[in-house]
Design a protein around this motif. Structure first.
Motif, PDB file in Angstrom:
ATOM      1  N   LEU A   1       0.835  -1.194   0.000  1.00  0.00           N
ATOM      2  CA  LEU A   1       0.000   0.000   0.000  1.00  0.00           C
ATOM      3  C   LEU A   1       0.874   1.250   0.000  1.00  0.00           C
ATOM      4  O   LEU A   1       0.625   2.208  -0.745  1.00  0.00           O
ATOM      5  N   GLU A   2       1.924   1.208   0.807  1.00  0.00           N
ATOM      6  CA  GLU A   2       2.803   2.361   0.886  1.00  0.00           C
ATOM      7  C   GLU A   2       3.403   2.658  -0.484  1.00  0.00           C
ATOM      8  O   GLU A   2       3.475   3.795  -0.930  1.00  0.00           O
TER       9      GLU A   2
ATOM     10  N   ILE B   1       1.443  10.239   3.290  1.00  0.00           N
ATOM     11  CA  ILE B   1       1.466   8.786   3.158  1.00  0.00           C
ATOM     12  C   ILE B   1       1.569   8.143   4.533  1.00  0.00           C
ATOM     13  O   ILE B   1       0.807   7.233   4.868  1.00  0.00           O
ATOM     14  N   GLU B   2       2.451   8.671   5.346  1.00  0.00           N
ATOM     15  CA  GLU B   2       2.603   8.134   6.704  1.00  0.00           C
ATOM     16  C   GLU B   2       1.287   8.143   7.442  1.00  0.00           C
ATOM     17  O   GLU B   2       0.897   7.188   8.097  1.00  0.00           O
ATOM     18  N   THR B   3       0.592   9.283   7.337  1.00  0.00           N
ATOM     19  CA  THR B   3      -0.643   9.439   8.080  1.00  0.00           C
ATOM     20  C   THR B   3      -1.709   8.481   7.565  1.00  0.00           C
ATOM     21  O   THR B   3      -2.425   7.859   8.332  1.00  0.00           O
ATOM     22  N   LEU B   4      -1.793   8.377   6.240  1.00  0.00           N
ATOM     23  CA  LEU B   4      -2.802   7.487   5.662  1.00  0.00           C
ATOM     24  C   LEU B   4      -2.538   6.049   6.096  1.00  0.00           C
ATOM     25  O   LEU B   4      -3.468   5.299   6.382  1.00  0.00           O
TER      26      LEU B   4
ATOM     27  N   PRO C   1      -7.462  -0.896  11.047  1.00  0.00           N
ATOM     28  CA  PRO C   1      -7.763  -1.953  10.082  1.00  0.00           C
ATOM     29  C   PRO C   1      -9.149  -1.778   9.443  1.00  0.00           C
ATOM     30  O   PRO C   1      -9.324  -2.061   8.266  1.00  0.00           O
ATOM     31  N   GLU C   2     -10.115  -1.279  10.219  1.00  0.00           N
ATOM     32  CA  GLU C   2     -11.457  -1.097   9.650  1.00  0.00           C
ATOM     33  C   GLU C   2     -11.436  -0.060   8.541  1.00  0.00           C
ATOM     34  O   GLU C   2     -12.075  -0.207   7.508  1.00  0.00           O
ATOM     35  N   GLN C   3     -10.664   1.033   8.826  1.00  0.00           N
ATOM     36  CA  GLN C   3     -10.635   2.102   7.834  1.00  0.00           C
ATOM     37  C   GLN C   3      -9.812   1.704   6.620  1.00  0.00           C
ATOM     38  O   GLN C   3      -9.974   2.248   5.541  1.00  0.00           O
ATOM     39  N   ARG C   4      -8.949   0.727   6.831  1.00  0.00           N
ATOM     40  CA  ARG C   4      -7.983   0.365   5.819  1.00  0.00           C
ATOM     41  C   ARG C   4      -8.624  -0.105   4.521  1.00  0.00           C
ATOM     42  O   ARG C   4      -8.252   0.309   3.433  1.00  0.00           O
TER      43      ARG C   4
ATOM     44  N   GLY D   1     -11.557   0.483   3.364  1.00  0.00           N
ATOM     45  CA  GLY D   1     -12.203   1.610   2.687  1.00  0.00           C
ATOM     46  C   GLY D   1     -11.182   2.438   1.941  1.00  0.00           C
ATOM     47  O   GLY D   1     -11.407   2.863   0.798  1.00  0.00           O
ATOM     48  N   LEU D   2     -10.047   2.645   2.584  1.00  0.00           N
ATOM     49  CA  LEU D   2      -8.974   3.436   1.989  1.00  0.00           C
ATOM     50  C   LEU D   2      -8.494   2.783   0.700  1.00  0.00           C
ATOM     51  O   LEU D   2      -8.376   3.424  -0.348  1.00  0.00           O
ATOM     52  N   GLU D   3      -8.278   1.462   0.786  1.00  0.00           N
ATOM     53  CA  GLU D   3      -7.763   0.760  -0.392  1.00  0.00           C
ATOM     54  C   GLU D   3      -8.747   0.826  -1.551  1.00  0.00           C
ATOM     55  O   GLU D   3      -8.358   1.083  -2.697  1.00  0.00           O
ATOM     56  N   SER D   4     -10.031   0.621  -1.236  1.00  0.00           N
ATOM     57  CA  SER D   4     -10.984   0.612  -2.343  1.00  0.00           C
ATOM     58  C   SER D   4     -11.133   2.017  -2.930  1.00  0.00           C
ATOM     59  O   SER D   4     -11.223   2.183  -4.150  1.00  0.00           O
ATOM     60  N   ASP D   5     -11.114   3.034  -2.070  1.00  0.00           N
ATOM     61  CA  ASP D   5     -11.200   4.408  -2.578  1.00  0.00           C
ATOM     62  C   ASP D   5     -10.012   4.731  -3.463  1.00  0.00           C
ATOM     63  O   ASP D   5     -10.140   5.399  -4.493  1.00  0.00           O
ATOM     64  N   LEU D   6      -8.861   4.246  -3.034  1.00  0.00           N
ATOM     65  CA  LEU D   6      -7.643   4.507  -3.805  1.00  0.00           C
ATOM     66  C   LEU D   6      -7.768   3.877  -5.191  1.00  0.00           C
ATOM     67  O   LEU D   6      -7.526   4.518  -6.214  1.00  0.00           O
TER      68      LEU D   6
END
Ligand SMILES: Nc1ncnc2c1ncn2[C@@H]1O[C@H](COP(=O)(O)OP(=O)(O)OP(=O)(O)O)[C@@H](O)[C@H]1O
Ligand SMILES: [Mg+2]
Lengths: 354, 629
Positions: free
Chosen positions: A6-7, A38-41, A46-49, A51-56
């Motif tokens: 992801l990073e 990037i660090e902050t994201l 894990p729950e937010q993760r 969502g983050l990946e799919s949005d990305l």
């Protein structure tokens, strides 16, 4: 997707896309640089993760969809080997519209460089104030770098020597002690200045003694234990230069010990670069010393300071919108500096570019 | 990391805009040296007149510091008017560069930020290429104070009408950190008071035990602790006001009474319940935490700043996990992430609480609170005071339950409905009062407790009598006032140095004094030194509970042994046997000198040892080590 994957994927994205991704996720994301972003994201739960990946993925598809054939879009963004098969967005779609050059700003920024007319030396008001107060009590001086704290030290020393008192000047570093030893010897005469180190005492009977703070602390301990070594009974003034060292994790305690055990008849002069709470130091001295401590504090720079941004291409622009350095945090950057820096981050943080 | 702009181009650009002389702060010594190499290859020579000016300034300095004359960088500096200045150089060389800069002979100096506080020369322009600096192991963002100390070197009074701080990017620069540093207010400083063994001995030499607490109370540390205690006392007053409606009722201490009653009731119910479930005893709600953890739980309340194994955060709520029912906290991390961590994983509890408007559902506080907390938590100072936690032994729960289960007046008491209604609020207030009282007390007595702990160790080891007077050993041991003093005095007491040659004593002192972990090469050492170093390591390890062991590096010991053992060895010869930088070797030997002169202080009680130290000092002080007092 592992965190590393992801990073890597995030690092491949243009900053603008990261900001879109961070919107609503990261507080004040627009203030962060690419690395921070990037660090902050990556620090999300894990729950937010997921969502983050799919949005990305969605953002990647949405923005590059027009340029890529459909079948390529189906491929995973990251292959097993960890190498990206996704071609990064063309820099042709710029992050921000390029603002017109503003040479006028640069001219104003560089205006007035030069050497001032030689003027007779007139002490600043704060310098006078410090010296006046020092006649009766301890003084803490917290003013910007290069303001002229040494002048206060020198003048106060002169007056103390005239009154036949001993003066001790301490600095945190041996190298600095040495520079001051040379400077003061030139000024007061070699016979008037002594220097003490762990194993050496040069001219220890001189009225002005230079040493590191540790050596003075040891002298004070010896005196408290009954052994008199240097004549502390005539001690009239103790100057502690760079006294912001009191906050040094390893050595700070030595400054505290020295101040606590400093003989009451001597006055203390603490010189420091700007610190956030000089009033606390002054209040502390007031609480333990015989007379109330006088604090001198200001933020005016004697030579005005400006901030610029130099792009690796050699292009120079002002860093802020204003010519001088604004005093408010979160002051707006000069648009040109902002654009150039974003461009720099784009170029360097994309993998394979370095 | 080097800046992205080539150093020669950088200086070229600055010269072009009349922004020289400049100080360019770089992340590493390596980067400074690379920049100099780039200039060595370049053909940007100074006009002859300026080269001449540099030569004449250096010529004057050579008298005082002969080592300058042979410095390998001298020709480049003179030819291009640019120099490097960092801790890898000899002090004499740095002094020369500073003097050249003060006299305006150079166009630029490449320096490392680590030295910013000691760099005592200004310039027209300061170039900043980084936003973080290596401290011990990690890279840490520069503080506002540090950035202002760097940038503040720009603009020489009397020589410039205006100064410039120029930012040029290098990989991993964070512009936000730099702009905040330039525009912001420097951070307040906090006391870093620590109580060391020599401090305890020297204080007790001069003052009787009953005066010590008063002396410690005069420290800046205690001053700041008192300030914090005052704030808590104000809060305590407010809490007492809030407690007023919950004063004595039918029973004076109705809160405890109700608590115990309520607990007993629940315990009974759960016992019945477990029996019904098949008789197996479950580690149920009655389970108790170890006292350390239990004591901490009081502090893990919303708004509290805590340290975790990785980074810090603010507590949003405390609860018990569903399955294990172990205490857990929800934590807001810098950057805004909300995470769940077991309370046992909290490593530090800081003496700082932020305002939180709590809400009953995720994210456990109002959006506004979350925003401001996120902001506050990312701006926390690098160092913050940690709360000392007093662990209290509580009586066994089951005992209370057994003796009191059937003896409560509550079920029939007229005050029962009121107690039932108010109990939760009253209990919370009372717990908060207790917590505050405990903290205040810890703030007042913390230093004194730390002193007592140190004194206890010194008593056990025979430096202090049971009444805290100095023993004969303590009388001389107090003269050793350096780091690792306990190791040194214990070595002396164990006669480790009896009959040791000067170079062996110096080598051991060097390995104790040197605290830099940059790797170095390994020259051979003598058998005698190797075996003694082994002994020292063993002793240091056995002292570890009372004093952190030093690095005790063999290579620095061997290097020092060479220097003292062979008085004909030249400085250049010494530098050749190691990969350490000149400046580091100098610092190593200078510190060794300091340690040896402390040993020399023991000349009255240990004349033989002091004599060895003095011999070592004499040989050690030669060549460049003689140049500065
Ligand atoms: N009143 C004055 N008028 C003009 N120039 C002055 C005055 N006072 C001091 N100076 C000059 O200002 C320069 C900087 O002074 P100084 O070295 O004492 O700064 P400082 O406050 O000690 O800074 P630092 O924090 O870097 O130690 C010196 O060259 C000094 O001669
Ligand atoms: Mg100064």
């Amino acid at each position: 997707m592992t965190t590393d994957e992801l990073e890597k994927l995030l690092a491949e994205q243009p900053v603008s896309r990261l900001h879109r991704l961070a919107h609503g996720r990261v507080y004040r994301h627009f203030r962060l640089g690419k690395r921070r972003l990037i660090e902050t994201l990556l620090r999300c739960t894990p729950e937010q993760r997921s969502g983050l990946e799919s949005d990305l993925q969605a953002l990647i598809q949405e923005e590059s969809g027009t340029q890529q054939p459909a079948r390529e879009r189906q491929k995973p963004a990251i292959s097993r080997t960890g190498r990206s098969e996704w071609s990064p967005a063309k820099p042709a779609s710029p992050v921000e519209p390029e603002p017109a050059e503003s040479p006028a700003d640069l001219t104003a920024f560089l205006e007035g460089i030069g050497v001032p007319e030689p003027k007779p030396f007139v002490p600043d008001a704060w310098q006078e104030e410090a010296l006046e107060a020092l006649a009766v009590t301890d003084v803490v001086v917290s003013v910007p770098t290069g303001s002229g704290k040494t002048y206060v030290a020198i003048e106060a020393t002169k007056r103390a020597i005239e009154a036949e008192e001993t003066v001790i000047y301490t600095s945190p570093l041996k190298a600095l002690s040495n520079t001051k030893f040379t400077e003061f010897s030139r000024l007061f005469g070699a016979d008037q200045v002594g220097i003490l180190t762990g194993d050496r005492r040069d001219n220890a009977q001189a009225p002005l003694l230079i040493m590191t703070t540790e050596i003075l602390r040891n002298l004070l301990y010896d005196a408290a234990g009954g052994e008199i070594d240097v004549r502390l009974d005539t001690l009239g003034l103790v100057i502690m230069d760079e006294s912001q060292y009191i906050a040094d994790p390893e050595r700070g305690v030595v400054w505290e010990e020295t101040i606590v055990f400093c003989p009451t008849q001597a006055r203390l002069l603490l010189l420091s670069a700007s610190i956030g709470n000089p009033q606390d130091i002054a209040d502390w001295l007031t609480s333990i010393r015989p007379t109330p401590c006088h604090l001198i504090r200001h933020h005016r720079r004697s030579v005005p300071l400006r901030a610029g941004y130099l792009h690796p291409s050699g292009k120079l622009t002002p860093l802020f919108r204003s010519v001088g350095i604004p005093r408010a945090p979160h002051s707006p950057l000069h648009p040109e500096a902002k654009r150039l820096f974003a461009q720099y981050e784009e170029e360097t943080l994309r993998p394979g570019s370095r | 990391m080097p800046p992205s702009i080539h150093p020669v181009d950088l200086i070229g650009a600055l010269r072009h805009k009349h922004l020289t002389p400049a100080i360019v702060f770089l992340t590493s010594r390596r980067a400074c040296d690379d920049a100099m190499q780039a200039f060595q290859r370049s053909q940007t020579n100074l006009p002859p007149a300026r080269q001449q000016a540099i030569a004449s300034v250096l010529g004057q300095l050579v008298e005082q510091y002969p080592s300058i004359a042979e410095h390998p960088l001298l020709p480049v500096v003179q030819r291009v008017g640019v120099a490097a200045h960092h801790a890898g150089h000899l002090p004499s060389w740095k002094i020369a560069i500073e003097e050249l800069m003060r006299q305006g002979c150079l166009d630029a100096v490449f320096a490392t930020t680590t030295l910013a506080a000691g760099v005592d020369f200004p310039a027209r322009t300061v170039v900043v290429t980084q936003s973080s600096v290596r401290k011990t192991r990690d890279f840490t963002d520069l503080t506002i104070g540090e950035i202002q100390q760097l940038a503040g070197r720009a603009g020489r009074r009397g020589k410039d009408l205006v100064g410039f701080a120029v930012v040029t990017p290098s990989p991993y620069i964070d512009l936000g950190v730099i702009t905040k540093g330039l525009t912001g207010q420097p951070e307040p400083i906090d006391s870093q008071f620590v109580i060391s063994y020599p401090m305890v001995l020297n204080l007790l030499k001069a003052h009787p035990l009953d005066q010590i607490q008063a002396i410690l109370a005069r420290s800046f540390a205690q001053f700041q602790l008192n300030r914090r205690a005052e704030q808590l006392e104000c809060k305590l007053d407010q809490l007492h006001v809030q407690m007023e409606p919950y004063g004595p009722r039918v029973c004076t201490d109705w809160i405890t009474q109700w608590q115990v009653f309520d607990h007993a009731r629940k315990q009974k119910a759960s016992r019945v319940h477990t029996r019904q479930a098949g008789g197996t005893r479950l580690a149920g709600p009655g389970r108790r935490e170890p006292p350390e953890l239990a004591a901490r739980l009081h502090f893990l309340t919303p708004g509290r700043v805590i340290g975790l194994s990785k980074g810090r955060g603010v507590v949003l709520r405390q609860y018990r996990s569903k399955g294990q029912r172990s205490p857990t906290v929800t934590v807001l991390r810098p950057g805004g992430a909300v995470t769940e961590c077991p309370a046992a994983s909290v490593t530090q509890i800081f003496d700082r609480i932020f305002e939180v408007e709590e809400t009953p559902a995720y994210p456990w506080c109002t959006g506004q609170s979350l925003d401001s907390l996120t902001h506050q938590v990312s701006e926390l100072p690098v160092r913050m005071p940690v709360l000392p936690i007093l662990v209290q032994e509580e009586p066994e729960e089951s005992e209370i339950v057994q003796t009191l289960t059937d003896e409560f007046p509550c079920p029939t008491c007229p005050s029962r409905p009121a107690c039932q209604k108010d109990h939760a609020a009253a209990l919370r207030l009372r717990q908060e009062v207790h917590r505050n009282q405990k903290t205040i007390q810890a703030l007042h007595t913390g230093l004194w407790h730390r002193f007592q702990k140190r004194a206890e160790v010194l008593q056990q080891r025979g430096y202090l009598t049971p009444t805290c007077r100095l023993t004969d050993v303590g009388e001389w041991a107090r003269l050793i006032r350096i780091d690792h003093s306990l190791l040194i005095t214990e070595l002396i007491r164990a006669d480790a140095f009896s009959g040791a040659e000067p170079q062996i004593l110096a080598a051991i002192m060097a390995s104790i004094a040197h605290d830099d972990d940059r790797p170095g090469a390994f020259p051979r050492m003598s058998q005698g030194l190797a075996s003694l170093l082994g002994q020292v390591r063993q002793l240091a390890e056995s002292l570890a509970p009372d004093e952190d062991p030093p690095l005790l590096r063999a290579d620095v010991a061997a290097l020092t042994e060479r220097w003292i053992g062979d008085p004909t060895l030249t400085w250049i010869g010494l530098c050749r046997v190691t990969t350490m930088a000149e400046g580091d070797i100098y610092r190593l030997l200078a510190r060794t000198l300091e340690y040896l002169s402390q040993v020399y202080q023991l000349r009255e009680t240990h004349p033989g040892l002091a004599d060895t130290a003095s011999k070592a000092i004499k040989v050690l002080r030669r060549g460049v080590l003689e140049e500065l007092p």
